[in-house]
Each structure stands twice: as structure tokens, then as C-alpha cells.
Write a protein that holds these residues in place. Structure first.
Motif, PDB file in Angstrom:
ATOM      1  N   TRP A  35     -31.097  34.893  41.313  1.00 17.45           N
ATOM      2  CA  TRP A  35     -29.764  34.837  40.720  1.00 17.45           C
ATOM      3  C   TRP A  35     -29.433  36.073  39.885  1.00 17.45           C
ATOM      4  O   TRP A  35     -28.278  36.268  39.495  1.00 17.45           O
ATOM      5  CB  TRP A  35     -29.644  33.605  39.828  1.00 17.45           C
ATOM      6  CG  TRP A  35     -29.698  32.300  40.566  1.00 17.45           C
ATOM      7  CD1 TRP A  35     -29.551  32.089  41.900  1.00 17.45           C
ATOM      8  CD2 TRP A  35     -29.907  31.008  39.977  1.00 17.45           C
ATOM      9  NE1 TRP A  35     -29.654  30.752  42.197  1.00 17.45           N
ATOM     10  CE2 TRP A  35     -29.879  30.058  41.027  1.00 17.45           C
ATOM     11  CE3 TRP A  35     -30.124  30.558  38.682  1.00 17.45           C
ATOM     12  CZ2 TRP A  35     -30.053  28.688  40.819  1.00 17.45           C
ATOM     13  CZ3 TRP A  35     -30.305  29.196  38.456  1.00 17.45           C
ATOM     14  CH2 TRP A  35     -30.264  28.279  39.524  1.00 17.45           C
ATOM     15  N   ASN A  36     -30.488  36.843  39.552  1.00 16.67           N
ATOM     16  CA  ASN A  36     -30.318  38.032  38.712  1.00 16.67           C
ATOM     17  C   ASN A  36     -29.755  37.665  37.340  1.00 16.67           C
ATOM     18  O   ASN A  36     -28.811  38.280  36.834  1.00 16.67           O
ATOM     19  CB  ASN A  36     -29.411  39.069  39.399  1.00 16.67           C
ATOM     20  CG  ASN A  36     -29.459  40.433  38.706  1.00 16.67           C
ATOM     21  OD1 ASN A  36     -30.480  40.799  38.114  1.00 16.67           O
ATOM     22  ND2 ASN A  36     -28.362  41.168  38.772  1.00 16.67           N
ATOM     23  N   VAL A  37     -30.350  36.636  36.733  1.00  9.27           N
ATOM     24  CA  VAL A  37     -29.966  36.209  35.386  1.00  9.27           C
ATOM     25  C   VAL A  37     -31.231  35.949  34.570  1.00  9.27           C
ATOM     26  O   VAL A  37     -32.328  35.809  35.119  1.00  9.27           O
ATOM     27  CB  VAL A  37     -29.095  34.930  35.405  1.00  9.27           C
ATOM     28  CG1 VAL A  37     -27.770  35.194  36.083  1.00  9.27           C
ATOM     29  CG2 VAL A  37     -29.830  33.783  36.079  1.00  9.27           C
ATOM     30  N   SER A  38     -31.065  35.868  33.254  1.00  4.79           N
ATOM     31  CA  SER A  38     -32.193  35.592  32.367  1.00  4.79           C
ATOM     32  C   SER A  38     -32.281  34.100  32.058  1.00  4.79           C
ATOM     33  O   SER A  38     -31.328  33.343  32.294  1.00  4.79           O
ATOM     34  CB  SER A  38     -32.026  36.356  31.050  1.00  4.79           C
ATOM     35  OG  SER A  38     -30.879  35.874  30.348  1.00  4.79           O
ATOM     36  N   LYS A  59     -38.180  28.763  37.335  1.00  2.00           N
ATOM     37  CA  LYS A  59     -38.134  30.165  36.918  1.00  2.00           C
ATOM     38  C   LYS A  59     -38.080  31.125  38.090  1.00  2.00           C
ATOM     39  O   LYS A  59     -37.550  32.239  37.963  1.00  2.00           O
ATOM     40  CB  LYS A  59     -39.348  30.471  36.037  1.00  2.00           C
ATOM     41  CG  LYS A  59     -39.311  29.764  34.689  1.00  2.00           C
ATOM     42  CD  LYS A  59     -40.534  30.096  33.852  1.00  2.00           C
ATOM     43  CE  LYS A  59     -40.486  29.366  32.509  1.00  2.00           C
ATOM     44  NZ  LYS A  59     -41.681  29.638  31.685  1.00  2.00           N
ATOM     45  N   ASP A  60     -38.610  30.710  39.257  1.00  2.00           N
ATOM     46  CA  ASP A  60     -38.604  31.628  40.394  1.00  2.00           C
ATOM     47  C   ASP A  60     -37.207  31.859  40.967  1.00  2.00           C
ATOM     48  O   ASP A  60     -37.005  32.726  41.809  1.00  2.00           O
ATOM     49  CB  ASP A  60     -39.547  31.147  41.497  1.00  2.00           C
ATOM     50  CG  ASP A  60     -39.247  29.733  41.977  1.00  2.00           C
ATOM     51  OD1 ASP A  60     -38.184  29.192  41.615  1.00  2.00           O
ATOM     52  OD2 ASP A  60     -40.088  29.157  42.702  1.00  2.00           O
ATOM     53  N   LEU A  61     -36.210  31.088  40.469  1.00  4.94           N
ATOM     54  CA  LEU A  61     -34.834  31.290  40.911  1.00  4.94           C
ATOM     55  C   LEU A  61     -34.125  32.392  40.116  1.00  4.94           C
ATOM     56  O   LEU A  61     -33.087  32.899  40.548  1.00  4.94           O
ATOM     57  CB  LEU A  61     -34.033  29.990  40.778  1.00  4.94           C
ATOM     58  CG  LEU A  61     -34.357  28.885  41.779  1.00  4.94           C
ATOM     59  CD1 LEU A  61     -33.675  27.594  41.368  1.00  4.94           C
ATOM     60  CD2 LEU A  61     -33.918  29.287  43.185  1.00  4.94           C
ATOM     61  N   GLU A 121     -28.448  28.629  46.238  1.00  5.97           N
ATOM     62  CA  GLU A 121     -28.374  29.891  46.967  1.00  5.97           C
ATOM     63  C   GLU A 121     -27.924  31.055  46.092  1.00  5.97           C
ATOM     64  O   GLU A 121     -28.432  32.153  46.202  1.00  5.97           O
ATOM     65  CB  GLU A 121     -27.435  29.756  48.176  1.00  5.97           C
ATOM     66  CG  GLU A 121     -28.041  29.006  49.341  1.00  5.97           C
ATOM     67  CD  GLU A 121     -29.300  29.674  49.872  1.00  5.97           C
ATOM     68  OE1 GLU A 121     -29.262  30.864  50.195  1.00  5.97           O
ATOM     69  OE2 GLU A 121     -30.337  28.980  49.926  1.00  5.97           O
ATOM     70  N   SER A 122     -26.946  30.833  45.224  1.00  7.72           N
ATOM     71  CA  SER A 122     -26.431  31.950  44.418  1.00  7.72           C
ATOM     72  C   SER A 122     -25.992  31.464  43.044  1.00  7.72           C
ATOM     73  O   SER A 122     -25.693  30.284  42.844  1.00  7.72           O
ATOM     74  CB  SER A 122     -25.243  32.615  45.126  1.00  7.72           C
ATOM     75  OG  SER A 122     -24.090  31.782  45.062  1.00  7.72           O
ATOM     76  N   TRP A 123     -25.964  32.404  42.106  1.00  9.43           N
ATOM     77  CA  TRP A 123     -25.543  32.106  40.744  1.00  9.43           C
ATOM     78  C   TRP A 123     -24.109  31.605  40.706  1.00  9.43           C
ATOM     79  O   TRP A 123     -23.784  30.667  39.975  1.00  9.43           O
ATOM     80  CB  TRP A 123     -25.702  33.347  39.881  1.00  9.43           C
ATOM     81  CG  TRP A 123     -25.208  33.196  38.470  1.00  9.43           C
ATOM     82  CD1 TRP A 123     -24.173  33.840  37.885  1.00  9.43           C
ATOM     83  CD2 TRP A 123     -25.763  32.344  37.460  1.00  9.43           C
ATOM     84  NE1 TRP A 123     -24.024  33.454  36.580  1.00  9.43           N
ATOM     85  CE2 TRP A 123     -24.994  32.533  36.284  1.00  9.43           C
ATOM     86  CE3 TRP A 123     -26.818  31.444  37.428  1.00  9.43           C
ATOM     87  CZ2 TRP A 123     -25.251  31.854  35.100  1.00  9.43           C
ATOM     88  CZ3 TRP A 123     -27.082  30.761  36.240  1.00  9.43           C
ATOM     89  CH2 TRP A 123     -26.305  30.967  35.103  1.00  9.43           C
ATOM     90  N   ASP A 124     -23.234  32.200  41.505  1.00 12.42           N
ATOM     91  CA  ASP A 124     -21.831  31.788  41.525  1.00 12.42           C
ATOM     92  C   ASP A 124     -21.677  30.323  41.943  1.00 12.42           C
ATOM     93  O   ASP A 124     -20.762  29.636  41.482  1.00 12.42           O
ATOM     94  CB  ASP A 124     -21.028  32.675  42.486  1.00 12.42           C
ATOM     95  CG  ASP A 124     -20.789  34.067  41.916  1.00 12.42           C
ATOM     96  OD1 ASP A 124     -20.877  34.215  40.682  1.00 12.42           O
ATOM     97  OD2 ASP A 124     -20.530  34.999  42.707  1.00 12.42           O
ATOM     98  N   ALA A 166     -33.047  23.028  32.058  1.00  7.96           N
ATOM     99  CA  ALA A 166     -31.849  23.351  32.832  1.00  7.96           C
ATOM    100  C   ALA A 166     -31.881  22.644  34.185  1.00  7.96           C
ATOM    101  O   ALA A 166     -32.908  22.604  34.857  1.00  7.96           O
ATOM    102  CB  ALA A 166     -31.743  24.857  33.031  1.00  7.96           C
ATOM    103  N   ARG A 167     -30.720  22.092  34.586  1.00  6.11           N
ATOM    104  CA  ARG A 167     -30.595  21.389  35.860  1.00  6.11           C
ATOM    105  C   ARG A 167     -29.303  21.802  36.560  1.00  6.11           C
ATOM    106  O   ARG A 167     -28.342  22.216  35.910  1.00  6.11           O
ATOM    107  CB  ARG A 167     -30.550  19.866  35.647  1.00  6.11           C
ATOM    108  CG  ARG A 167     -31.868  19.253  35.210  1.00  6.11           C
ATOM    109  CD  ARG A 167     -31.710  17.763  34.958  1.00  6.11           C
ATOM    110  NE  ARG A 167     -32.962  17.112  34.663  1.00  6.11           N
ATOM    111  CZ  ARG A 167     -33.760  16.542  35.549  1.00  6.11           C
ATOM    112  NH1 ARG A 167     -33.396  16.515  36.825  1.00  6.11           N
ATOM    113  NH2 ARG A 167     -34.894  15.977  35.194  1.00  6.11           N
TER     114      ARG A 167
END
Length: 306
Positions: free
Chosen positions: A159-162, A153-155, A99-102, A135-136
């Protein structure tokens, strides 16, 4: 006696019927796993509801073990029944993990795969010669298995990350989540002897003397352990142990074997053995194959030996 081939569908139907005869009513559900789905055996009425976890057994691995080792079906059914009773294996709700990067950043790690592995297409990865570090998101684990989600990649936009940030975060976390395990062939055989009931010290010593000074690189968990070779400073540590130049055998996605540089002259022969082993379904699962050739670490660089 001739071998009898049983399809996975028939195998699953027999298991369901035998469990029902024991008073254990079960059913099969499918959950997302990478680009496909995983078939899980669960008790009826205990599907994932409201984010709660359920008892589950992964059927593909169970069938693969049956075809490889040919245990009695009753032994398998007893194992399943006992597993449900002892609450050993869980299948968590997947959606909230991405759901989120955090929520994911501290659970990121990476596995290593062949670049052409169809299960990783569309994933976030970093190339290392003809291999890729994928990445997992770590979800759950049992004593020897890891339940995880490949980062697609669509995540990234969500997440607003590279991609680079994901990979670097995974490389930072991986050694913490799954510490590297570097073992000599001698240590490996002693451990195997203990695990499988043997262990005469003299016999193990004599067997070790006939083997090359091989080093096994994996993780303490074992699953996805080959990735540990690409943890920071691991290749440099191996250089200190075995010399600046050495030969690398891709045993599977779970481990690498390291040999002294003298074995580079036998690279073609060793690669032929690797390829033959990879095509032997009794030796390795197709989804665990890394490569049909060996690798060299020389002058601080990892490269194919082809």
C-alpha cells in the motif's frame, strides 16, 4: 439429565445430513480469516467463483451457540434452511479488499484485543497499556456480526503507507462506520427487557436501584464494540458523566463497563470475578476475552489496575 458432549465434527455431519433430508444439499468451505481460516456452510454449487458472493453460515459460531444454549438440532436446521431461502447472510470474495490503499482506506476501522491474542500476531496495531488497537478492513455485516480482515504488516509495502497512517485512518473512520453507543445500566436493562419479552417498568426500576450506576460503552453494531472506548473524546465524555476518575471493566471485545471511582477500592475482588468469568466457557467465548483485570482512567490516562 446428564449433559451430552457432541464434537464439532459430529455436529456438522448431523446438520449436513438433516439439511439433505430436507432437500437442501450443502457443503463446507474454508475462507481466510485473520491468521487462521473460517469454516462456512454453503449450498452445493454456490462457492465463491469469479468474485461473486455466496450464501454462507459461519459454523464455529453456530456450534458455539449450540453448546452454550442447547437448542434442538431441528431448530438449527430450520434456521439454516430459512437463512438460505431469505438470502440474509453473504460471504464475499476476500482478495480484492486488500489490493490497494485507495480501496481499503475508507473501510478501515479498529478493534481492541489483548496483546497476547494469537489471532492478531503480525497485525498492524497501536498499544494502549496491555491492550492493542488492531487495524481491520470492514467487508460486510449482518444485524449483529461484522465480517472483516485484520491488516497485516506485510500489506504496508504493497500500500506504500506506514503503520501510523493505517492506525490514524482507522481511528478516523471507525466512529463513522460504527458509531459509539453509551448507555446506562438502567437503559441497558430496559432494552434487554424489550428484546427478551419482559419489561414491567416497576420491576426494571427496582432492579436498577440495586445496581451500581454502571455505564456500558459499545457501538451501535455491538460486535468489536469495546473499541469505541478509544474513539476520540469518548473517555473525556465519560469523565463529564461519571467523574474525572473511574473504574473500567473489560467485559469482552464487544463492550466495556464503567463504574464510579468508589469501586476502585474493590479492584482486586472485581478482577477476580473478571478472571473467573473469563474461564467460564458458558459466559464468554475465549476469543472474546480482553483481560483478567480491570482498568482505571485517572488524570486523563488509561492504565491497568493490577
Amino acid at each position: 439429565m446428564a449433559n451430552i458432549y457432541i464434537t464439532q465434527e459430529l455436529f456438522e455431519n448431523i446438520i449436513l445430513s438433516m439439511l439433505e433430508d430436507m432437500g437442501c444439499k450443502t457443503e463446507i468451505i474454508e475462507v481466510p480469516d485473520n491468521s487462521e481460516s473460517t469454516r462456512l456452510l454453503v449450498k452445493k454449487g454456490e462457492k465463491n467463483v469469479g468474485g461473486k458472493t455466496v450464501m454462507a453460515i459461519e459454523l464455529d459460531s453456530l456450534y458455539e451457540g449450540f453448546m452454550k444454549y442447547h437448542p434442538l438440532l431441528q431448530e438449527i436446521v430450520n434456521f439454516i434452511h430459512n437463512t438460505f431461502e431469505e438470502n440474509k447472510i453473504v460471504a464475499p470474495e476476500y482478495k480484492h479488499w486488500t489490493e490497494s490503499w485507495d480501496e481499503v482506506k475508507d473501510r478501515l476501522y479498529f478493534s481492541v484485543h489483548n496483546r497476547n491474542d494469537p489471532s492478531i500476531q503480525g497485525a498492524v496495531w497501536k498499544e494502549v497499556d496491555d491492550l492493542v488497537l488492531v487495524a481491520r478492513v470492514y467487508v460486510e455485516s449482518s444485524s449483529s456480526e461484522i465480517l472483516s480482515l485484520i491488516v497485516k504488516k506485510d500489506l504496508l509495502e504493497k500500500w506504500n503507507v506506514s503503520e501510523e497512517e493505517v492506525i490514524q485512518t482507522a481511528k478516523k473512520n471507525a466512529p463513522k462506520l460504527f458509531p459509539v453507543k453509551i448507555n446506562s445500566a438502567d437503559g441497558f436493562m430496559k432494552e434487554a427487557a424489550r428484546n427478551f419479552g419482559g419489561g414491567n417498568p416497576k420491576e426494571i426500576s427496582e432492579l436498577s436501584a440495586d445496581c451500581p450506576p454502571m455505564i456500558i460503552v459499545t457501538t451501535e453494531k455491538g460486535a468489536h464494540g469495546a473499541a469505541a472506548l478509544f474513539y476520540d473524546h469518548v473517555l473525556e465524555t465519560l469523565s463529564e458523566m461519571i467523574g474525572d476518575t473511574f473504574f473500567i471493566i473489560p467485559s469482552s471485545i464487544n463492550e466495556f463497563f464503567i463504574l464510579p471511582k468508589e469501586y476502585i477500592s474493590f479492584a482486586d475482588d472485581i478482577s477476580r470475578i473478571i478472571e473467573e468469568t473469563n474461564h467460564d466457557l458458558n459466559a464468554i467465548s475465549a476469543k472474546e476475552v480482553l483481560s483478567n483485570h480491570g482498568y482505571i482512567f485517572r488524570d486523563g490516562k488509561f492504565s491497568s489496575c493490577v
